[in-house]
Structure formats: C-alpha cells, structure tokens
Design a protein around this motif. Structure first.
Motif, mmCIF file in Angstrom:
data_model
loop_
_atom_site.group_PDB
_atom_site.id
_atom_site.type_symbol
_atom_site.label_atom_id
_atom_site.label_comp_id
_atom_site.label_asym_id
_atom_site.label_seq_id
_atom_site.Cartn_x
_atom_site.Cartn_y
_atom_site.Cartn_z
ATOM 1 N N GLN A 92 -17.807 -12.808 29.541
ATOM 2 C CA GLN A 92 -18.826 -13.799 29.196
ATOM 3 C C GLN A 92 -20.204 -13.234 29.526
ATOM 4 O O GLN A 92 -20.379 -12.649 30.584
ATOM 5 N N PHE B 31 -13.076 -14.314 27.768
ATOM 6 C CA PHE B 31 -14.050 -15.089 27.010
ATOM 7 C C PHE B 31 -13.772 -14.861 25.538
ATOM 8 O O PHE B 31 -13.594 -13.737 25.094
ATOM 9 N N GLY C 193 -15.655 -15.505 22.884
ATOM 10 C CA GLY C 193 -16.841 -15.718 22.054
ATOM 11 C C GLY C 193 -17.104 -14.677 20.989
ATOM 12 O O GLY C 193 -17.923 -14.886 20.108
ATOM 13 N N TYR C 194 -16.469 -13.500 21.073
ATOM 14 C CA TYR C 194 -16.758 -12.454 20.066
ATOM 15 C C TYR C 194 -15.526 -12.247 19.207
ATOM 16 O O TYR C 194 -14.476 -11.853 19.679
#
Lengths: 515, 346, 189
Positions: free
Chosen positions: A61, A112, A114-115
């Motif tokens: 993150q 995380f 997010g990508y």
C-alpha cells in the motif's frame, strides 16, 4: 553473442570476491517486526507521508506520495500498523536522520489489491506505462535511485535501450543472483521498457566472469523468443558497470560531458530495475523488496537475500549467521564505492545493493600518506581520462577554479586512482570534498548576490520614500508660502486642515467604539 | 544495535608503494653495477657507499630540522636512489669529499629545501652532478680506461682505490698519467676539434664494436635493467623511447649528411650516460612531465638537447644539462598537454 | 645633437598622443575593482568591518583606507579570495573586528514579541516579516546572520541559532590531516 566494439581508458582488473556470496542459493529473508521506510530513498524531493500513526496498512500500500516531477512514492513492505512518522537514522554517509514511516508488522503479510496486472500492456501508450512505473515507486536499483518513470520519458531520438548487468564492483553479486534465478523477469521488463520507449533494440551488457548468469540470460531471451534483445559480453574490468563506460564499451560512443546518454541515443537501466518494472506492470506489484548481497569476512555465511525494503540491516546479518569475530566495519555498497555505516539498525532502502561486513584485513589500513611523487599512475587508470594528480594538487591549494577547469565534475568517483597511488593519497576523497565545496561556495555566492539585491532594493525604496517626503514638504511649504502674504487665505487653509483632522479623529473613535 | 567505525572508500588495499618503486629501480641497477666494476674496478662501489651514507645522513637531518617523521620518509628509499644515480655519473676514482659535496647539494638544496620528495622541480642527482662538474672540472673529467683490453694502462686495485678515495693520494707507483684517460665522448670531441675524421678516431684502441669499449656493455646492462622496469610497470615507455628517438634522429641525420664529422647514432646511443639518462634519470617522476603526451615531448627534448650539447656545446656529455633544461620546461609542457577527458569534444 | 633632441621630442609626442587616445577610448566608468571586491563580500551588510555596509568597505579597500582582513562573516575564504584578486598577501582575520563563526540565522521568540517594528527597520535585507502591532517573524531563507536586529529589540526576543545540519546541506569533510605534520590520513575522513 557479439564482441564488444569499444573499450574505455584505464580501469583496473580487481579481485572479484564474489564467489563467497554466490556459492549459496538465493533465500528470502524473514519479514522483520518493524519496517522503517525513509521518505527520501530517491533522487528528487522527499515523498510526503499519506498515512497517520495508528493506521492499518497492507503490503504494497502506498504510504507516501511523490512530490514533484522528479520524485517517487513509498510503499509499505508488509501489512501492519503505522507506529509513527518521525526522524530515524538512515543510511547516508553523513550519519544523519531523516523522516521515516515506521510500521509494526502483524505477521500476516496481507496484500494491497490497488494495482491491476497489466498483462495487456502492449495496448497501452507510453504515458500510461510510465504512470504505472511511477506509482509503483520504481527507481534505479543499480545504486543511483533515480526515478525510472522520469528516465523513461526521454522523447525522440533513442536508438537502443541498454541494460546494465556488468556488476563490476568487488563483493557485489545481487545482479548476478537475479540473473541466475529470474532472468525471465529481466527480459520481460526489457520488453515492457522497449514498448514504453517505442524503440526496437535492447543491448544487455554482462561481464565475462559471470558464466552462469550469462547462460541463464541467453536461455531466457531464447525461450521468450525476442530478437530485439541482444546479450553482449564485456571484459571483467572495473568500472565497466559505470553507465558512461558501459556505453563506450558496448557502442564505442562517448556520452558528452555535462550531458546524458539520451543525447547520443542510448538509455541505460540496471537489470534489477527492469525486473522491478516487469513485476509492477505485469503483476501489479510495487517496489517493496530487492535482492541484497550480504558478504565480507565479518559475516559468517555470506549469501544473497531477497529482502523487504525497510528491514533493519542487523536482521540480515542475523540471517547470515551473525557477525564473525573479525567484523570491524559495515559498508553499504561494494569495496570501491561503498560508504561506511556507523550502526546496524539502519533500514534497507531502494539503493541498498550490498552490505559488506569487513574485517581489518579486507580494508585499506589507515596510514600516513606521502607526498605525491607525480608518477602519473593515477592518470593512466582513470576511466574518465582525467589528471587526478593535478586535481589533487589544486584541491589542496584551494584553487577550485583550476579544479573545475580540469573537469572535476567528470569524475565518477570510482576509486581506481586511489588504488594505484604509491604514496597512498586519498585522492577520491579530495575530489568528493572538492565537489561539495565548490557547490556550497556557489550556493553561498548566489545567496550573497540575492542578499545584495534585496539590500539595494531596500536602500532605493527608503531613498525614494525620503525623496517623496521631501517633495511633499516642499509642496506644502510652497503652498503655505503663497498663501502667507494673504492672512485670510492662510487662515482658511489652516481651518481646512484642522477640519480634516477632526473628521478623521471622529471616524477613528467611531471605529474603536464599533469594535 | 552495534556500532562501527568509519572508513572511506575505496576500501581495497593498494598494491603499490613508493618503497616498492624505488626498490625496484635499485634492483634494476644491479647488472649495470656489476658490469661497471668489471670494466672500471671497485671505484664505483666506494662512491656508492659514500653517496648513500651521506644522502641518508643529510636527508635525516633535514627531515628532523623540518619536523617531519624521519623513519617514514627515509624508508621510501628515494634518497638512496638519488645517491646511487649520482655515483653512477661520477668518475670511478673520486675523492670522498667530492662525492659527499655533490650528494649534500643534491639532497639538501635540490630536494629538501623545495619541500622534500614530490616538490622538487629539478632532478636532484643531476643538479648535484652539474654543481660538481662546474665547480671541480679537473676531478670530474679524470676517468679510467676500461680494463680487460690491451691498453697498456694499469688499473688500481681495491686498496689503491680506497686509498685514493679517502686521501686523494695515489701510492708511489701510480699516478694519473699512468692510470687516467678521458672518456670516449670526451676524446671524440677533442679529436673532432683537431680535425680528425670519425673513422680515424674510431679505429683507435678505445673504441669497441658499436660504442666505446667497456661503455657499450655498461649501457647495454643499463638498458636491460630499464626494460625490466618498463615490464614491471615502474616506469612507462614514453620517456625512454622519446629520449632515445631524440638522440637517434638528429644523430642519423647528421651522420648521413657528413659521416666524417659526426659519429654514428649507435655511438651516441651506447656511450656516456645515454641509457642511464633514458631509463633512470629522465624517468624520475617528480621532475618529469605529467601526461603521456607531455612525457613524449619531455623525453624528445632531452634527447635532442643531449645531442646538441654533445656535438656543439662545451661539454662532452649533455645528458645532465639536457635533463635540467627540460625540468624547467615541465610546467609549460603540462599546461599544454592536458589529455582530452571522456565526453569532451573530439 | 640636434637630431637627438628632435628624435626624443618626437618620440615623446607620439607616445603622448597614443596615451591620450587610450585615455579617451578606453575610459571606464567608476572603478571596476570595487565591483569585483563587492562581488566577493558576503553581503551581510552587518557593519562589523567598521563601514556601513559591504560596498563602502569595498570602496575603502580600493582607496587604501582599509585592509582586506576586516570581514568576519566572510572569514578566511573571503580574505584568500580578496588576496588573490588584489595580488596581496593574505592575512589572518583582524581579531578586533570579530571572529569567524559558522553561519547563523535569527529567530524571534514569538511569545515575547511586542510588534514594535524596530527590528524590521533595522534589517538591511528586509528579512523580517511583520507590521506595527502584528507578529514579527524572520524569513529564514533571507536572513544573512548580520545580527543588526538584536540590539534594537526592546524585549530582547531575538536569538541567533545555527540551522541544524540536514541531508541537503551536508558536505564531505576535507580528508583528515594529521595535526602533527599536516599529512593526510588515507582511509579516514
């Protein structure tokens, strides 16, 4: 495999000291209890923290965002809770502290999400790929830590991408290990970069003392089947891994002084950076770990470790069997350019390629130096073809104008001159001192010029105010003078002024009451 | 948390040292010394002994007077090298006070008073030699002819040499007339001045196959020692090659123009101090030029000046003066031969 | 005899004409040396040299009224540069003028400030922000460390502090010299 067409001036063939650490296979270091992430691990402005103490974060993150064009974000090395954002000692030759995000890990290492993996990257344009490289915090992993997305934004006129697998410095073997175990990632990264740069040729330069790595690399290129990528061998001659020297070796061209390789159509990246780009684009993994060589006769079992960024270095030494009785110095980097660390609780940062725990025998002794005997050996080994002898004479005489005129800023601080000097003069240190001294004098000169401007401006402002006052006074005197003959006119003028004053006083009083 | 000391990069141990450089120079002179003793007797050993002793004493006292650590600086062996080179330049039978004076001048004035090793602009050995040559011309030109050839001259033995060296007196049965003679270079110069041709001179008993008897072999051994130094990377090839070229080219030119009046280049190469100058004296790093191109110019200048002084100057051998003159030119040479740095215009 | 007189007189005339021409053609406005000296001074305008500012000191040096060793903020580096420029021997800093101190900046203790503007009027480079009866503060990047604001302050709320070292301003030290004999120690620094 082609022959290299060029050679560079000088250089030395050094004992490699790499077998100690390449003998054992790559291991993954354990995730430590505390991860320390400095906000400045790259060239450019430090990142700005975007988390608060007490916040829970996941692995990968973003905990700090990039500030400015030349900048890079910082990501959490594992899941846990942010303890504080405070100054902590960081690996730097000064031994000073800088702001860090400190995370206490929870042991679960939750990722995380997010990508997204961009397996279809070939349909994306260059700015989109660069944006992904930037948001994943990729910087040059060869030691310079320059933000990769900025370097990839090179405009037109590029001929080839060059990947630096030379790794010429004694003791360092992290790139060697990366190529032995993960050559495919490197090749995939090269392909991504080729697409982002919109060119069709890539040269990978590797020293000839790394046969296993070279085989793994050529096998990976063959397996992936990309004929745009060429692997070239260069002689194991220090400093063939210096960007300017490698370009000269592989292409025969010289990068212009004060210029960058893109000026002659080349762009150079470390193979570790290429692998990190592959992970960022194809798997959506930001830069949170890297391979670090832990070696030297001060550590019991030298090896290469895959390490989470932010791990305290003492943990790495423990993973390698701890210190031996001989350990006297801890150096971040290799035997020629690594700088000393005064404590071992400093965190691993993006630029940490090697930790060298050295004994007294490994290290150049502290001894008295003799005067320069003008033998010229230093000039014969300088890869930039400078005259270290003259640079040293003028630095000691504080004649910094001459030092600059002798091209001090072309010095890459490789240290070859120091090694051959029969008088054992610490030449490279004189040059480092001279560079920062010249910069600071220039800064001081700029500041004093600036102060002078402000002073002159203030002086003229005050003079102008004085003159304006004089003019007003003269005008009033003239006006009074004209009216002076006429008693009545004069009295009328004075009454007018008194009325004005009374009116103003009244409005002031009203205002005060109103407040 | 463990603490560590600081040690600045680069961290590897340097292999070279001034002591090693100077030591190898001394080693390279051993074959030449043996040849010298073979041809000219033990005189040179006495000279070396006096010179080295005086040099070490002079350097030690100057270092102490300047407040520098004596042992560190003496152990770099540079004073000994200066002394040995000076001894090589002197005639074999030299009174001790002559050697001592030259050595003291070389160490104290030409080296220590400039700041010690690394700061002297002039070659100390040559400065000392030139002072002796100018101050004591008679003693400095009394050489011995080489032994082993049928020259009807006697050569003093060890005791007689020592006695001469220490007291300046020969024993009853010897005198300079009986033992002394000019060097071949000296003789060539004088004879050419007397309008004899080169061929006539060279057919004399003093001349050997390609140089002068005895001298040619000493020069050979010096050259061998010099080549070994180049192989060991103690000196670089630019100065010796340039200096020898500087001697050969004008010598060839003039010999071709008028073989009767100018000795052939081989003669110049193998007599006098040519080889000693090329490999040991001109290559003194402190007083020589810095860059490779600069060294070529410096060496060539010394070679040409040597030839000029030998042929048209007042002294039979010009190496010492040529070296000192080019020492003066070194700052100018350095200024104009800065090598092109990486990345700067081609 | 006559030829000699004519020759010398005509030479004198020719050179006189040349010099006159040069005096007109190559005339300079002001004294450029003053500019060059002023460019080397640190511009703190502090008056420690005894002159009311850096430019008056530069003019005094050129006029021969002042020596080159009177500037404490410039310190040894400035003295050496001035010596180099003017081809004189460098001297140590005149102790009556002050001592060389590391660069310091002024800081106003905000809870003591009464907003009197006396320091604002004193600062030669307008480095203090504020107005009558408003809080005053020193703009750190503009402060030259001249210390002219300290005296006028009636409540003594201004201190000089050394800015703490930061990664951005850190410099490599000069290779360590052995104080005994000035030799450098390889491997330390």
């Amino acid at each position: 495999m082609a022959d290299r067409p060029g050679h560079f001036h000088g250089g030395l063939t050094l004992p490699a000291h790499k077998r100690q650490s390449t003998g054992s296979p790559l291991r993954t270091a354990a995730i430590p209890e505390v991860l320390i992430h400095p906000l400045s691990q790259h060239v450019g402005a430090p990142a700005e923290a975007i988390v608060e103490p007490g916040e829970k974060v996941l692995r990968g993150q973003p905990v700090a965002r990039a500030t400015g064009y030349v900048g890079s974000p910082v990501h959490a090395g594992s899941s846990g809770t942010v303890v504080e954002i405070a100054p902590r000692p960081v690996p730097h030759p000064s031994g000073l502290s800088a702001d860090c995000v400190v995370i206490r890990t929870d042991g679960e290492d939750r990722p995380f999400e997010g990508y997204d993996p961009l397996t279809n990257y070939r349909t994306l344009n260059a700015p989109a790929l660069r944006a992904r490289v930037r948001e994943c915090g990729i910087v040059g992993l060869g030691g310079a830590a320059f933000p990769t997305s900025v370097k990839l934004n090179v405009g037109v006129g590029l001929r080839s991408l060059i990947l630096n697998a030379a790794e010429c410095e004694p003791f360092i073997s992290c790139d060697d290990t990366l190529l032995r175990h993960r050559s495919e990632e490197v090749v995939l990264g090269a392909q991504v970069m080729l697409h982002a740069l919109e060119i069709r040729h890539c040269l990978i330069g590797i020293e000839d003392d790394k046969p296993e790595a070279r085989e793994a690399l050529t096998a990976a290129v063959a397996r992936i089947g990309d004929d745009r990528i060429e692997v070239l061998t260069v002689p194991a001659h220090y400093p063939s891994g210096g960007e300017r020297q490698l370009i000269q070796l592989l292409t025969g061209h010289e990068v212009p002084a004060q210029g960058i390789p893109a000026d002659i159509g080349y762009l150079c990246h470390n193979v570790g950076t290429a692998a990190a780009v592959a992970r960022a684009v194809l798997r959506g993994e930001p830069l949170i770990s890297r391979i670090v060589t832990v070696t030297g006769s001060g550590v019991s079992s030298p090896t290469n470790l895959e390490v989470r960024l932010g791990t305290p270095m003492a943990n790495l030494i423990d993973e390698c069997g701890g210190y031996t009785a001989n350990a006297r110095y801890l150096i971040m980097g290799g035997a020629m350019m690594g700088f000393p660390l005064e404590r071992d609780d400093l965190p691993v940062i993006k630029a940490t390629n090697c930790l060298l725990a050295a004994s007294e025998e490994d290290i150049r002794p502290r001894e008295e130096t003799l005067a320069c005997i003008r033998c010229g050996d230093c000039a014969s080994v300088c890869p930039a073809n400078l005259l270290p002898q003259q640079l040293q004479w003028y630095t000691r005489a504080n004649d910094f104008e001459q030092v600059e005129a002798l091209n001090l800023y072309d010095c890459i601080e490789c240290g070859c001159c120091d090694l051959v000097c029969p008088s054992h003069i610490p030449l490279t240190q004189y040059f480092r001192y001279a560079k920062t001294e010249i910069w600071s004098r220039k800064r001081e000169r700029e500041q004093s010029d600036h102060a002078r401007e402000r002073f002159e401006a203030r002086k003229s402002r005050l003079e102008e105010q004085a003159r304006a006052r004089q003019r007003r006074l003269a005008a009033k005197t003239r006006a009074l003078g004209k009216a002076g003959k006429d008693e009545a006119a004069r009295k009328a003028m004075i009454d007018e002024v008194m009325q004005r004053v009374r009116a103003k006083k009244k409005t002031d009083e009203d205002q005060d009451k109103g407040e | 948390m463990r603490s560590f000391g600081r040690t600045m990069p680069p961290h590897l141990r340097p292999a070279n040292s001034v002591t090693r450089v100077m030591g190898e120079v001394l080693l390279a002179l051993v074959p030449a010394t043996v040849a010298y003793v073979w041809y000219f007797g033990p005189g040179i050993l006495f000279n070396i002994a006096v010179a080295v002793g005086v040099a070490v004493a002079a350097e030690a006292s100057m270092l102490a007077a300047r407040g520098k650590p004596v042992a560190t600086h003496l152990s770099d062996l540079s004073a000994i090298v200066t002394a040995v080179l000076l001894a090589f330049a002197l005639p074999p039978l030299t009174p001790w006070w002559l050697t001592a004076t030259g050595t003291v001048f070389a160490i104290v004035f030409a080296k220590q008073l400039y700041g010690g090793l690394g700061y002297n602009p002039f070659n100390p050995a040559m400065a000392g030699y030139v002072v002796l040559l100018i101050s004591f011309p008679a003693e400095m030109t009394r050489w011995l002819p080489p032994s082993g050839f049928d020259l009807a001259l006697e050569q003093p033995d060890l005791l007689e040499t020592l006695r001469y060296g220490l007291t300046g007196q020969f024993p009853q049965n010897l005198s300079w007339d009986a033992v002394g003679g000019a060097t071949p270079l000296d003789q060539v110069k004088t004879q050419l001045g007397l309008a004899r041709t080169v061929d006539e001179i060279r057919s004399g008993p003093l001349y050997g196959d390609f140089g002068a008897k005895g001298w040619e072999w000493i020069n050979n051994y010096i050259a061998i020692g010099g080549l070994w130094l180049i192989y060991r990377k103690v000196i670089r090839w630019q100065i010796p090659v340039a200096m020898l070229a500087g001697v050969i080219l004008p010598a060839t030119l003039f010999y071709l123009l008028e073989p009767g009046s100018y000795p052939p280049p081989s003669f110049h190469l193998f007599s006098g101090a040519t080889m000693l100058g090329a490999f040991f004296i001109a290559t003194d790093p402190v007083s020589a030029a810095t860059s490779d191109r600069g060294r070529l110019i410096y060496g060539a200048g010394i070679g040409v000046l040597t030839y000029v002084i030998r042929t048209w100057g007042g002294y039979p051998d010009g190496v010492a003066f040529a070296v000192l003159l080019m020492n003066m030119a070194v700052p100018a040479i350095d200024r104009y031969t800065v090598p092109r740095a990486y990345g700067h215009g081609r | 005899m006559i030829t000699a007189i004519i020759a010398v007189t005509s030479l004198a005339a020719v050179f006189g004409l040349l010099l006159g021409y040069a005096a007109v053609r190559f005339r300079t406005e002001g004294d450029p040396v003053v500019e060059k000296i002023d460019a080397l001074l640190p511009q703190t305008q502090c008056g420690q040299c005894g002159f009311p500012g850096c430019r008056p000191y530069a003019e005094a040096i050129v006029a021969g009224e002042a020596d080159i060793n009177r500037c404490p903020p410039g310190g040894e580096a400035t003295i050496l540069q001035l010596a180099d420029l003017l081809d004189r021997d460098p001297k140590p800093l005149d102790p009556e003028r002050g001592v060389e101190k590391p660069k310091r900046v002024a800081v106003i203790a905000e809870d003591l400030c009464i907003g009197c503007t006396l320091c604002i009027q004193a600062c030669p480079v307008d480095a203090i922000l504020g107005a009558s009866k408003q809080m005053h503060t020193v703009i750190e990047s503009e402060c030259t460390g001249c210390e002219l604001c300290i005296e006028p302050c009636p409540v003594d709320c201004i201190d000089m502090i050394e800015p703490p070292p930061s990664l951005a301003t850190w410099r490599w030290p000069r290779p360590e010299t052995d104080s005994r004999n000035g030799r450098s120690l390889a491997g330390t620094g």
